[in-house]
Write a protein that holds these residues in place. Structure first.
Motif, PDB file in Angstrom:
ATOM      1  N   ALA A   1       0.844  -1.069   0.017  1.00  0.00           N
ATOM      2  CA  ALA A   1       0.067  -0.280  -0.057  1.00  0.00           C
ATOM      3  C   ALA A   1       0.868   1.476   0.095  1.00  0.00           C
ATOM      4  O   ALA A   1       0.690   2.211  -0.553  1.00  0.00           O
ATOM      5  CB  ALA A   1      -0.811   0.072   1.018  1.00  0.00           C
ATOM      6  N   GLN A   2       1.984   1.249   0.749  1.00  0.00           N
ATOM      7  CA  GLN A   2       2.828   2.414   0.641  1.00  0.00           C
ATOM      8  C   GLN A   2       3.511   2.593  -0.551  1.00  0.00           C
ATOM      9  O   GLN A   2       3.931   3.780  -1.113  1.00  0.00           O
ATOM     10  CB  GLN A   2       3.963   2.361   1.709  1.00  0.00           C
ATOM     11  CG  GLN A   2       4.816   3.645   2.073  1.00  0.00           C
ATOM     12  CD  GLN A   2       4.062   4.763   2.531  1.00  0.00           C
ATOM     13  OE1 GLN A   2       3.302   4.757   3.408  1.00  0.00           O
ATOM     14  NE2 GLN A   2       4.331   5.809   1.416  1.00  0.00           N
ATOM     15  N   ALA A   3       4.118   1.431  -1.341  1.00  0.00           N
ATOM     16  CA  ALA A   3       4.361   1.322  -2.677  1.00  0.00           C
ATOM     17  C   ALA A   3       3.508   2.065  -3.636  1.00  0.00           C
ATOM     18  O   ALA A   3       4.026   2.846  -4.415  1.00  0.00           O
ATOM     19  CB  ALA A   3       5.031   0.143  -3.012  1.00  0.00           C
ATOM     20  N   ALA A   4       2.305   1.540  -3.351  1.00  0.00           N
ATOM     21  CA  ALA A   4       1.214   2.420  -4.418  1.00  0.00           C
ATOM     22  C   ALA A   4       1.006   3.851  -4.095  1.00  0.00           C
ATOM     23  O   ALA A   4       0.857   4.399  -5.145  1.00  0.00           O
ATOM     24  CB  ALA A   4      -0.285   1.426  -4.034  1.00  0.00           C
ATOM     25  N   LEU A   5       1.088   4.171  -2.807  1.00  0.00           N
ATOM     26  CA  LEU A   5       1.011   5.450  -2.653  1.00  0.00           C
ATOM     27  C   LEU A   5       2.267   6.424  -3.276  1.00  0.00           C
ATOM     28  O   LEU A   5       2.242   7.368  -3.866  1.00  0.00           O
ATOM     29  CB  LEU A   5       1.079   5.836  -1.078  1.00  0.00           C
ATOM     30  CG  LEU A   5      -0.158   5.697  -0.165  1.00  0.00           C
ATOM     31  CD1 LEU A   5       0.285   6.067   1.325  1.00  0.00           C
ATOM     32  CD2 LEU A   5      -1.093   6.958  -0.710  1.00  0.00           C
ATOM     33  N   ASN A   6       3.259   5.827  -3.144  1.00  0.00           N
ATOM     34  CA  ASN A   6       4.438   6.485  -3.845  1.00  0.00           C
ATOM     35  C   ASN A   6       4.466   6.337  -5.295  1.00  0.00           C
ATOM     36  O   ASN A   6       4.685   7.458  -5.818  1.00  0.00           O
ATOM     37  CB  ASN A   6       5.777   5.494  -3.291  1.00  0.00           C
ATOM     38  CG  ASN A   6       6.178   5.608  -1.835  1.00  0.00           C
ATOM     39  OD1 ASN A   6       5.533   6.366  -1.011  1.00  0.00           O
ATOM     40  ND2 ASN A   6       6.982   4.880  -1.327  1.00  0.00           N
ATOM     41  N   VAL A   7       4.016   5.310  -5.839  1.00  0.00           N
ATOM     42  CA  VAL A   7       3.931   5.421  -7.150  1.00  0.00           C
ATOM     43  C   VAL A   7       2.633   6.250  -7.874  1.00  0.00           C
ATOM     44  O   VAL A   7       2.939   7.188  -8.834  1.00  0.00           O
ATOM     45  CB  VAL A   7       3.729   4.077  -7.667  1.00  0.00           C
ATOM     46  CG1 VAL A   7       3.255   3.848  -9.168  1.00  0.00           C
ATOM     47  CG2 VAL A   7       4.855   3.201  -7.410  1.00  0.00           C
ATOM     48  N   ILE A   8       1.536   6.185  -7.271  1.00  0.00           N
ATOM     49  CA  ILE A   8       0.520   7.017  -7.477  1.00  0.00           C
ATOM     50  C   ILE A   8       0.746   8.335  -7.368  1.00  0.00           C
ATOM     51  O   ILE A   8       0.492   9.421  -8.372  1.00  0.00           O
ATOM     52  CB  ILE A   8      -0.849   6.492  -6.877  1.00  0.00           C
ATOM     53  CG1 ILE A   8      -1.119   5.148  -7.304  1.00  0.00           C
ATOM     54  CG2 ILE A   8      -1.939   7.765  -7.203  1.00  0.00           C
ATOM     55  CD1 ILE A   8      -2.289   4.496  -6.369  1.00  0.00           C
ATOM     56  N   SER A   9       1.328   8.930  -6.333  1.00  0.00           N
ATOM     57  CA  SER A   9       1.710  10.382  -6.125  1.00  0.00           C
ATOM     58  C   SER A   9       2.916  10.819  -6.794  1.00  0.00           C
ATOM     59  O   SER A   9       3.061  12.017  -7.003  1.00  0.00           O
ATOM     60  CB  SER A   9       2.096  10.524  -4.459  1.00  0.00           C
ATOM     61  OG  SER A   9       3.176   9.871  -4.276  1.00  0.00           O
TER      62      SER A   9
END
Length: 499
Positions: free
Chosen positions: A355-363
């Motif tokens: 989930a944190q990786a997704a946040l990093n990628v999406i932002s």
């Protein structure tokens, strides 16, 4: 050679690995439980708190009814529950009183075996969990050593952690759990003897009894044979269509291979085939994926994200219409794990990392938003991290509003307080669900249950010539906010996200 017992994980880990934890229903359990009971398994791994949550959230089904159904229709086979000992349904730390209530109700409803696997290898916590489980009625508790690969997870590390369980009177055995499916025959020949030697130093203490390894890289069917040859008496497996790939070795072939090596396996393969046929027919009707043997993938040994987490991540990204980001999220998870001090990539930390990786990628910016769960992880909410943490990330996390909050020791909640909050007349089972799940999801489950009861009563009255034509059934499945959806929503508002 040895006598080998089998644990079937189809309904729990197979479901989570291949069907995103949502494919199995109570109706399916009702159909397959008698068939599984005829096989001769040592245990059916039936449920985890995740499976209980998805029963409510996706199917508006009572998870306690599902457990009772399995107990009634599989009376000859032990039912098992998996826990980390830190969380029950929620992804944050679960209060002690809630955990004890959960264990009490599981035992009351027919679950007799507990696997406790703490991802941080907090073995003192695992022993406390085992003591609670035994006190409330569990008959067997198996403590776990969780296998992974990192600069800090060495054979000596695993040996030391296993030894910490050896003085517990409440732990009946130890198992080696490989959630990512990265054990190889070579690593089995290194790790298993190290664990056996460490546990053997305590006369009368728990011994290494089980190995649990996913088939993600295609090597686990061979690795399990090596474990059996080294004296491990219990192996975990699954039935098609819930075997292979990110799930576990298929039971029929495992039995054939064990017997070919000279081991004794007292199971009915024809009964396995009948149960497998039923599950396969359900998969076709519901258009659910069927596991296939995996090709070996060397790259998998870099990220070690369990198959079930990968399938859930794909689903969540598709639901926010960003499926093309999957590869980037998996790649970003490598950096996140290192920055977090190499936590083991299993529930719940696998979800935190992804989930944190997704946040990093999406932002488009690393750690622009830090999830509450990652903040809790960094401030030691789940115990010390095994390796060195990125100091910049730690400083940023502790500077967030979440990082400044008083740490929750999970001990302040009481059952009396929960009853005052949710209602003094609720059953214990409903009280527990309301304590850990959104009210609207439990409300839908309760309403669906009432509708089902009303429809059943109407049918009985109709058969007697007194049916009411005004009754109807309306079963609504709850919508849900997924970890990535919630993370994106929080990021969009410039807030900390909840994974």
């Amino acid at each position: 050679m040895a006598k080998i017992s089998l644990v079937d994980v189809s309904l729990r880990d197979g479901n989570q690995s291949l069907w995103g934890a949502t494919g199995v229903t109570t109706r399916m359990v009702r159909g397959v439980a008698p068939l599984l009971d005829a096989v001769g398994y040592g245990t059916l791994e039936l449920v985890s708190s995740t499976l209980m949550a998805t029963a409510v959230r996706y199917h508006a089904e009572d998870p306690w009814e599902r457990i009772r159904t399995a107990r009634q229709l599989a009376p000859n086979t032990q039912l098992g529950f998996l826990t980390t000992g830190k969380r029950f349904i929620t992804f944050g730390r679960t209060p002690d009183a809630v955990f004890e209530l959960a264990f009490t109700l599981l035992a009351r409803n027919g679950v007799r075996k507990l696997w406790v696997i703490d991802p941080m290898h907090d073995m003192e916590g695992a022993k406390r969990t085992a003591a609670v489980a035994k006190r409330v009625g569990f008959e067997e508790v198996i403590g776990g050593v969780c296998y992974t690969m990192s600069p800090v997870h060495t054979p000596e590390y695993f040996s030391e952690k296993a030894g910490e369980l050896s003085d517990s009177p409440d732990i009946d055995g130890v198992y080696l759990k490989d959630p990512s499916g990265i054990l190889t025959p070579d690593s089995i020949r290194t790790v298993v003897p190290a664990l056996q030697e460490s546990l053997g130093r305590t006369p009368g203490g728990p011994q290494l009894r089980e190995v649990h390894s996913h088939s993600t890289t295609g090597l686990s069917p061979i690795s399990l044979l090596e474990a059996a040859d080294l004296g491990v008496p219990t192996l975990h497996c699954a039935l098609p269509p819930l075997a292979d790939g990110p799930s576990h070795p298929r039971a029929q072939q495992l039995v054939a291979n064990l017997r070919a090596r000279g081991h004794e396996v007292d199971v009915d393969v024809d009964a396995m085939d009948r149960a497998s046929a039923y599950l396969t027919s359900q998969a076709r009707i519901k258009r659910l994926p069927q596991g296939q043997p995996a090709q070996y993938d060397e790259a998998y040994y870099r990220h070690t994200i369990p198959g079930g987490v990968q399938s859930t991540t794909r689903r969540q990204l598709a639901e926010i219409r960003r499926p093309e980001l999957f590869d980037a999220v998996i790649e970003e998870s490598l950096q996140v794990r290192e920055d977090l001090g190499w936590p083991i990539v299993m529930t719940p930390f696998a979800q935190y990392i992804v989930a944190q990786a997704a946040l990093n990628v999406i932002s488009g910016e690393r750690y622009k938003t830090i999830s509450n769960e990652v903040v809790d992880l960094l401030r030691g909410h789940f115990g010390p991290l095994p390796g060195k943490v990125n100091e910049d990330l730690l400083d940023r996390a502790l500077a967030t509003p979440r990082g400044k909050e008083k740490a929750n020791d999970a001990g302040e909640v009481t059952l009396k307080g929960l009853r005052q909050q949710f209602g003094i007349h609720l059953s214990d089972e409903e009280l527990l669900l309301r304590a850990v799940m959104p009210a609207e999801q439990v409300d839908r489950m309760v309403a669906a249950k009432k509708d089902s009861t009303a429809a059943t009563l109407a049918g009985l009255l109709g058969a007697a010539g007194n049916a009411s034509s005004s009754l109807s059934v309306s079963v609504s499945s709850g919508d849900t906010k997924f970890s990535i959806n919630r993370a994106v929503h929080g990021a969009a508002q410039g807030k900390e996200a909840t994974a």
